[in-house]
Write a protein that holds these residues in place. Structure first.
Motif, PDB file in Angstrom:
ATOM      1  N   PRO A 132      35.769  41.142  33.005  1.00 27.18           N
ATOM      2  CA  PRO A 132      35.014  42.029  33.535  1.00 27.18           C
ATOM      3  C   PRO A 132      34.130  40.863  34.654  1.00 27.18           C
ATOM      4  O   PRO A 132      33.672  41.724  35.451  1.00 27.18           O
ATOM      5  CB  PRO A 132      34.069  42.228  32.388  1.00 27.18           C
ATOM      6  CG  PRO A 132      34.400  41.480  31.175  1.00 27.18           C
ATOM      7  CD  PRO A 132      35.849  41.280  31.346  1.00 27.18           C
ATOM      8  N   LEU A 133      34.353  39.737  34.595  1.00 26.00           N
ATOM      9  CA  LEU A 133      33.277  38.796  35.367  1.00 26.00           C
ATOM     10  C   LEU A 133      34.233  38.427  36.584  1.00 26.00           C
ATOM     11  O   LEU A 133      33.760  37.893  37.457  1.00 26.00           O
ATOM     12  CB  LEU A 133      32.688  37.799  34.738  1.00 26.00           C
ATOM     13  CG  LEU A 133      31.700  37.837  33.843  1.00 26.00           C
ATOM     14  CD1 LEU A 133      31.259  36.901  33.069  1.00 26.00           C
ATOM     15  CD2 LEU A 133      30.858  38.852  34.170  1.00 26.00           C
ATOM     16  N   VAL A 134      35.442  38.603  36.622  1.00 21.36           N
ATOM     17  CA  VAL A 134      36.701  38.102  37.713  1.00 21.36           C
ATOM     18  C   VAL A 134      36.639  39.395  38.710  1.00 21.36           C
ATOM     19  O   VAL A 134      36.910  40.563  38.437  1.00 21.36           O
ATOM     20  CB  VAL A 134      37.787  37.873  36.980  1.00 21.36           C
ATOM     21  CG1 VAL A 134      38.865  37.515  38.192  1.00 21.36           C
ATOM     22  CG2 VAL A 134      37.689  36.791  36.170  1.00 21.36           C
ATOM     23  N   ASN A 135      36.410  38.708  40.052  1.00 18.91           N
ATOM     24  CA  ASN A 135      36.536  39.850  41.340  1.00 18.91           C
ATOM     25  C   ASN A 135      38.050  39.703  41.550  1.00 18.91           C
ATOM     26  O   ASN A 135      38.638  40.596  42.106  1.00 18.91           O
ATOM     27  CB  ASN A 135      35.790  39.234  42.462  1.00 18.91           C
ATOM     28  CG  ASN A 135      34.338  39.543  42.094  1.00 18.91           C
ATOM     29  OD1 ASN A 135      33.898  40.412  41.069  1.00 18.91           O
ATOM     30  ND2 ASN A 135      33.487  39.311  43.015  1.00 18.91           N
ATOM     31  N   GLU A 136      38.549  38.519  41.580  1.00 17.94           N
ATOM     32  CA  GLU A 136      39.887  38.202  42.206  1.00 17.94           C
ATOM     33  C   GLU A 136      40.383  37.071  41.887  1.00 17.94           C
ATOM     34  O   GLU A 136      39.750  36.134  41.165  1.00 17.94           O
ATOM     35  CB  GLU A 136      39.670  38.101  43.827  1.00 17.94           C
ATOM     36  CG  GLU A 136      40.013  39.200  44.609  1.00 17.94           C
ATOM     37  CD  GLU A 136      40.241  38.865  45.912  1.00 17.94           C
ATOM     38  OE1 GLU A 136      41.300  39.675  46.460  1.00 17.94           O
ATOM     39  OE2 GLU A 136      39.311  38.170  46.465  1.00 17.94           O
ATOM     40  N   SER A 137      41.752  36.947  42.043  1.00 17.36           N
ATOM     41  CA  SER A 137      42.420  35.817  41.495  1.00 17.36           C
ATOM     42  C   SER A 137      43.781  35.273  42.042  1.00 17.36           C
ATOM     43  O   SER A 137      44.397  36.297  42.682  1.00 17.36           O
ATOM     44  CB  SER A 137      42.475  35.470  39.903  1.00 17.36           C
ATOM     45  OG  SER A 137      43.512  36.646  39.538  1.00 17.36           O
TER      46      SER A 137
END
Ligand code: ATP
Ligand code: MG
Length: 635
Positions: A525-530
């Motif tokens: 939930p806290l990740v926008n992109e990787s």
């Protein structure tokens, strides 16, 4: 009008026809166009040299198929709704008739300048209607256009001018994108000081600011077209005459000057547009791609206009003045089909749902994505919130080289599956080949994505470098086109793109696609992109290095987030895919078309940041410095 598939049974039927007898299938599609002279051979080809010819002997002009063929039925209909960068500026519109006149006037002006069939013209312009006019004016007289995205540096522009051997450049004084102003004319001047051959620069005044004009070389657009007639007979083209050159995004290396043909490209762009998006006459279609990319060429200009579509062309960026701009545009023009990129969806998603509140998105019927694999989170968000669970999401896989969509759902016809491009379009025969050249038949297999038979929209060569064309796409495996992407065909025969073949990570003998690992990481939930790349690992051969954009790290801090990311990947894919290193970054290095440049990240993860290769198509070089500073292995 072009045949439209409207049931799943109809799709399978067309697909079977197209593979059993591709020549009849494509001849039937080509019948819908106006040919000054009919072709003699539908297709002649061999993939060794390679040599690919579609509709050979046919004579046509693509603009006659946009204009003359249709004017009597929809001359008064809107062709372009143009939405300016600043929502308070006045929008503009062109009917087909008006667009036709503007194109002819520019075409005559180019002719007067001595530009003729086979000459190359570089177009370095912002997203204004004149950009579309410029492309079509070139096509009208058989000049080969080469659009360079109006955000590229002087060096990148000079390289393309030199490579394309252009004599004339069309540009503007300035470009507006969000709150940024790009001094296009200044960049052109700088580029021209680094290259030769350009005799004329035509400057469209978007902003009416002072720019330096070199006497004898530079002329303003209005002056250039003054007194030119708006009546211009189209130049007759052979099917195989080049229509344009377009340089690839440069995600994997030095950009390639991809050459597309007149006849085959016309048939393919129009056919795929109508089918994939299920365009009905009168619908309003909005594609967010810049015309500097292939998506803008095929699905903002040629495909839609060949179908007499109403298009929305937008000058600015999706997040300005705020992250609700796309939704405002959709509401304002009552857009029916919306075609965009995963990178845009991810960035809008990360800004929260409040920008969607009170926006009227009821007109939407189809949402499309292109450019990268779309992760499931982004897919669900756009499907549930933007499409209000009413619109099919078509994840369209294709490339600059393929000219048009290759593997994709047909909207409302093909059942979709998040993060799957699903099934090949009629006429497209994907094959999966392992690294030893062995075809992987049946379902539940994966490997290198190749295409077995030519299709009309495929590239014919790399400009002035046919040998590179052969080597890149036809030398790895015999008798097929090699796309450079990895793919899985699942138990239902559905295709899922796994990422670039060059990016595949081999952990203890297991081959892992970047897209799948990123998909799992992005579910946090806290990740926008990787972005995931391989890195050296003493025991496993290759380890997994993840660069993660995660603006808030909440309770537990960075280490807590990293741990829960690892747990998530473990649960989703298995321990084999667990990242060895997770570096939290504020942004990822992207090309100007929004694709993650994994090759740069790979170098950093390998501890070899000294030779990053060609970075000319990169959006923001500063991001790289920050990432190098924070790198987790010794640099
Ligand atoms: P270069 O070839 O110079 O490295 P590039 O491959 O980024 O640049 P494009 O032709 O713009 O240039 O991009 C095509 C690539 O984009 C495909 O090969 C694929 O990797 C990726 N791609 C496009 N659409 C999709 C999609 N729907 N799903 C997954 N990947 C996609
Ligand atoms: Mg490519």
């Amino acid at each position: 009008m072009i045949n439209k598939i409207n049931t799943l049974g109809g799709y399978f039927h067309e697909y079977q026809k197209s593979t059993l007898d591709p020549e009849s299938f494509w001849a039937q599609q080509a019948e819908f166009f106006f040919w000054r002279k009919r072709w003699q051979h539908v297709v002649q080809w061999e993939f060794k040299t390679p040599s690919i010819r579609w509709f050979d002997g046919g004579k046509l002009n693509i603009t006659e198929n946009i204009f003359e063929k249709n004017l009597y039925t929809h001359g008064d209909q809107t062709a372009i709704f143009w939405e300016p960068n600043d929502p308070n500026d006045a929008p503009r519109q062109y009917t087909y008739q008006e667009l036709f006149h503007a194109v002819n006037q520019m075409a005559n002006s180019l002719k007067r300048e001595g530009i003729s069939k086979g000459d190359t013209v570089i177009i370095y312009m912002p997203m204004v209607p004149e950009l579309t006019i410029a492309l079509l004016a070139c096509a009208r007289i058989g000049a080969i256009h080469s659009v360079v995205f109006a955000g590229f540096s002087a060096q990148a522009l000079a390289d393309r001018i030199t490579n394309a051997e252009a004599r004339l450049v069309l540009t503007a004084d300035q470009g507006y994108r969000g709150n940024k102003v790009t001094p296009l004319k200044t960049v052109v001047d700088e580029a021209l000081s680094q290259c030769q051959g350009v005799e004329r620069v035509v400057v469209y005044q978007r902003a009416y600011v002072d720019v330096s004009m070199t006497p004898g070389r530079d002329v303003f657009w209005q002056e250039f077209i003054s007194n030119a007639s708006d009546d211009c007979v189209a130049t007759e083209m052979d099917s195989e005459d080049p229509l344009f050159i377009l340089y690839t995004s440069g995600s994997t290396g030095q950009p390639k000057g991809i050459v597309h043909s007149s006849g085959g490209y016309m048939v393919y762009s129009a056919y795929t547009f109508r089918n994939v998006f299920q365009y009905n006459n009168g619908d309003v279609y909005f594609c967010t791609a810049d015309i500097g990319w292939i998506t803008g060429h095929t699905y903002l200009v040629y495909g839609p206009l060949l179908n007499g579509a109403k298009i929305v062309m937008y000058e600015g960026v999706p997040t300005w003045p705020d992250a609700g701009r796309m939704w405002d545009i959709i509401a304002k023009y009552q857009v029916n089909q919306f075609y965009t990129a995963p990178t845009i969806i991810r960035s809008l998603l990360s800004m929260g749902n409040e920008y969607l509140l009170d926006k009227d998105l009821d007109s939407l019927k189809v949402i499309g994505t292109v450019g990268e694999p779309i992760n499931e989170d982004a897919w669900h968000w756009v499907h549930d919130h933007v499409g209000q669970s009413q619109c099919p999401v078509v994840d369209t896989w294709w490339q600059t080289e393929t000219g048009g969509v290759m593997i994709s759902p047909i909207a409302g016809v093909t059942p979709t599956k998040p993060s799957f491009a699903t099934l090949p379009l009629p006429g497209i025969q994907p094959v999966i080949i392992d690294n030893d050249g062995v075809e992987q038949t049946g379902n539940s297999v994966e490997g290198n994505l190749c295409i077995r038979y030519p299709w009309p929209g495929m590239a014919r060569t790399i400009w002035r470098d046919h040998e590179r064309f052969r080597q890149t796409y036809f030398a790895n495996y015999e008798n097929v086109y090699f796309a450079g992407d990895g793919v899985r065909r699942d138990e239902d025969g559905y295709y899922r793109i796994l990422g670039r073949v060059d990016d595949v990570i081999n952990v203890s003998g297991h081959r892992l696609g970047t897209a799948e690992i990123e998909n799992a990481i992005n579910e946090h939930p806290l990740v926008n992109e990787s972005a995931v790349v391989g890195c050296p690992h003493a025991i496993k051969g290759q380890g997994i290095y993840a660069f993660v954009v995660c603006p808030q790290t909440s309770t537990g801090g960075e280490e807590g987030v990293k741990l829960s990311i690892k747990q998530g990947v473990n649960k989703r894919i298995g321990p084999i895919a667990k990242p060895d290193y997770i570096q939290i970054v504020s942004n990822l290095p992207k090309t100007r078309s929004g694709k993650i440049m994994r090759r740069i990240l790979r170098k950093i993860a390998e501890g070899d940041a000294s030779s990053l290769g060609d970075t000319s198509t990169l959006l923001d070089e500063q991001v790289i410095d920050e990432i190098i500073q924070g790198a987790l292995v010794e640099v």
